[in-house]
Design a protein around this motif. Structure first.
Motif, PDB file in Angstrom:
ATOM      1  N   GLY A 210     -51.624 -59.856 -18.780  1.00 18.47           N
ATOM      2  CA  GLY A 210     -52.146 -59.525 -20.105  1.00 18.47           C
ATOM      3  C   GLY A 210     -51.054 -59.071 -21.048  1.00 18.47           C
ATOM      4  N   GLN A 211     -51.397 -58.110 -21.897  1.00 17.26           N
ATOM      5  CA  GLN A 211     -50.445 -57.617 -22.890  1.00 17.26           C
ATOM      6  C   GLN A 211     -49.245 -56.917 -22.260  1.00 17.26           C
ATOM      7  OE1 GLN A 211     -50.607 -58.046 -26.306  1.00 17.26           O
ATOM      8  NE2 GLN A 211     -52.305 -59.424 -25.851  1.00 17.26           N
ATOM      9  N   ALA A 212     -49.400 -56.446 -21.019  1.00 21.36           N
ATOM     10  CA  ALA A 212     -48.317 -55.720 -20.344  1.00 21.36           C
ATOM     11  C   ALA A 212     -47.386 -56.644 -19.565  1.00 21.36           C
ATOM     12  CB  ALA A 212     -48.905 -54.672 -19.403  1.00 21.36           C
ATOM     13  N   ARG A 213     -47.649 -57.950 -19.550  1.00 24.04           N
ATOM     14  CA  ARG A 213     -46.840 -58.867 -18.740  1.00 24.04           C
ATOM     15  C   ARG A 213     -45.397 -58.914 -19.236  1.00 24.04           C
ATOM     16  NH1 ARG A 213     -49.021 -64.730 -18.872  1.00 24.04           N
ATOM     17  NH2 ARG A 213     -47.859 -64.800 -20.834  1.00 24.04           N
ATOM     18  N   GLU A 214     -44.475 -58.874 -18.274  1.00 23.76           N
ATOM     19  CA  GLU A 214     -43.055 -59.024 -18.556  1.00 23.76           C
ATOM     20  C   GLU A 214     -42.504 -60.176 -17.727  1.00 23.76           C
ATOM     21  OE1 GLU A 214     -41.889 -54.427 -19.738  1.00 23.76           O
ATOM     22  OE2 GLU A 214     -41.649 -55.080 -17.649  1.00 23.76           O
ATOM     23  N   LEU A 215     -41.640 -60.958 -18.333  1.00 22.11           N
ATOM     24  CA  LEU A 215     -41.027 -62.107 -17.679  1.00 22.11           C
ATOM     25  C   LEU A 215     -39.522 -61.907 -17.617  1.00 22.11           C
ATOM     26  CD1 LEU A 215     -42.970 -64.981 -19.502  1.00 22.11           C
ATOM     27  CD2 LEU A 215     -43.567 -63.849 -17.356  1.00 22.11           C
ATOM     28  N   PHE A 216     -38.926 -62.334 -16.495  1.00 21.15           N
ATOM     29  CA  PHE A 216     -37.487 -62.182 -16.286  1.00 21.15           C
ATOM     30  C   PHE A 216     -36.904 -63.504 -15.817  1.00 21.15           C
ATOM     31  CE2 PHE A 216     -39.345 -58.047 -15.823  1.00 21.15           C
ATOM     32  CZ  PHE A 216     -38.419 -57.161 -16.345  1.00 21.15           C
ATOM     33  N   VAL A 217     -35.854 -63.966 -16.485  1.00 20.11           N
ATOM     34  CA  VAL A 217     -35.160 -65.168 -16.054  1.00 20.11           C
ATOM     35  C   VAL A 217     -33.854 -64.774 -15.382  1.00 20.11           C
ATOM     36  CG1 VAL A 217     -34.002 -65.479 -18.296  1.00 20.11           C
ATOM     37  CG2 VAL A 217     -34.259 -67.411 -16.735  1.00 20.11           C
TER      38      VAL A 217
END
Length: 291
Positions: A117-124
């Motif tokens: 949701g709004q709290a999702r964080e993505l890391f590459v």
């Protein structure tokens, strides 16, 4: 004809409107190179990406990245934003390890998905980087850019990994935020050394304050630079192995140009992960016809 989905995103934002804008054409299968370039020129965003079925084994989708004038193999905020759009559009789901695999010009890259949701964080996972030169390689061009600046503990260096930047540490955050650079001198440095330009940082209470000046591609100051921050992290991992930043930190970037980006850096076993949160600002469709 089915509508072509389009999203405009705010990548690496501490607040809505604080990050780096990105346009994403979700259903770009069948678009020609010329059509993508013309659309990216029209959006006039720093980058626009186009999602389509993958070509490489193991990838969930292919993201092609265009500036208003050319295609580029990799950049940080388009990579994170493309993954956000692909997840929201149902093009891909995370595997058992919480990873999605994005194909781009730099290869097939793992992107770690944390939260929802709004709290999702993505890391590459940033491409592997290396220091390729010191200040002597730039001669007077780097000296002219940094004239009068109080520098920090680590010497300036040229770092390459997906893209190539000059990196310099400033003595403190006030020095960094109050700096009024000579943009013509930074452009001369970029041209003379075949780099994007200069990225500068200073240590702060939360981690780092960063400013990036990619004059080599005609941008005065970038509000949120995923690839550049990956290179800074690799530089710190090599030059400052026992410091407080050795495992990761949080970056503040863009306040000097009216933005407020928050980029999270993690350093794990030599691998650098660059990430943060993305907001969808516009979610609709695009009507873009060939000439």
């Amino acid at each position: 004809m089915s509508p072509i989905r389009y999203k405009q995103l705010d990548v690496f934002a501490a607040r809505h409107g604080g990050g780096n804008p990105l346009g994403v054409v979700v259903d770009a299968e069948g678009w020609s190179d010329a059509r993508m370039q013309r659309f990216a020129h029209w959006t006039n965003l720093v980058e626009t990406t186009f999602l389509m079925p993958p070509r490489a084994a193991g990838a969930g989708y292919l993201a092609r990245i265009f500036t208003p004038t050319k295609e580029i193999p990799f950049a940080g905020h388009p990579t994170i934003g493309s993954a956000h759009a692909a997840l929201d559009a149902g093009l891909v789901t995370p595997d058992a390890a919480g990873i999605v695999w994005q194909e781009c010009g730099a290869g097939v890259l793992p992107i770690r998905v944390e939260g929802s949701g709004q709290a999702r964080e993505l890391f590459v996972q940033a491409p592997k980087a290396r220091i390729v030169g010191d200040a002597s390689c730039a001669g007077e061009t780097l000296s002219a850019v940094l004239y009068g600046v109080r520098l920090g503990a680590l010497a300036p260096a040229c770092v390459e990994g997906g893209r190539r930047w000059w990196i310099a540490e400033f003595a403190d955050e006030a020095e960094l935020r109050g700096w009024h650079p000579d943009h013509a001198a930074i452009r001369a440095l970029a041209i003379a050394t075949d780099t994007l330009g200069l990225c500068v940082f200073a240590r702060s209470a939360e981690g780092l304050a960063v400013r990036a000046f990619p004059a080599g591609v005609g941008i005065v100051e970038d509000p949120a630079s995923g690839a550049a921050n990956g290179l800074i992290a690799a530089y710190l991992a090599e030059r400052d192995t026992t410091g407080t930043l050795a495992k990761g930190y949080v970056v503040s970037q863009g306040r000097e140009v009216g933005h407020d980006a928050r980029i999270i850096i993690r350093i794990d076993g030599g691998a650098v992960w660059v990430g943060g949160r993305t907001n969808t600002i516009i979610d609709g469709s695009v009507d873009w016809r060939d000439l």
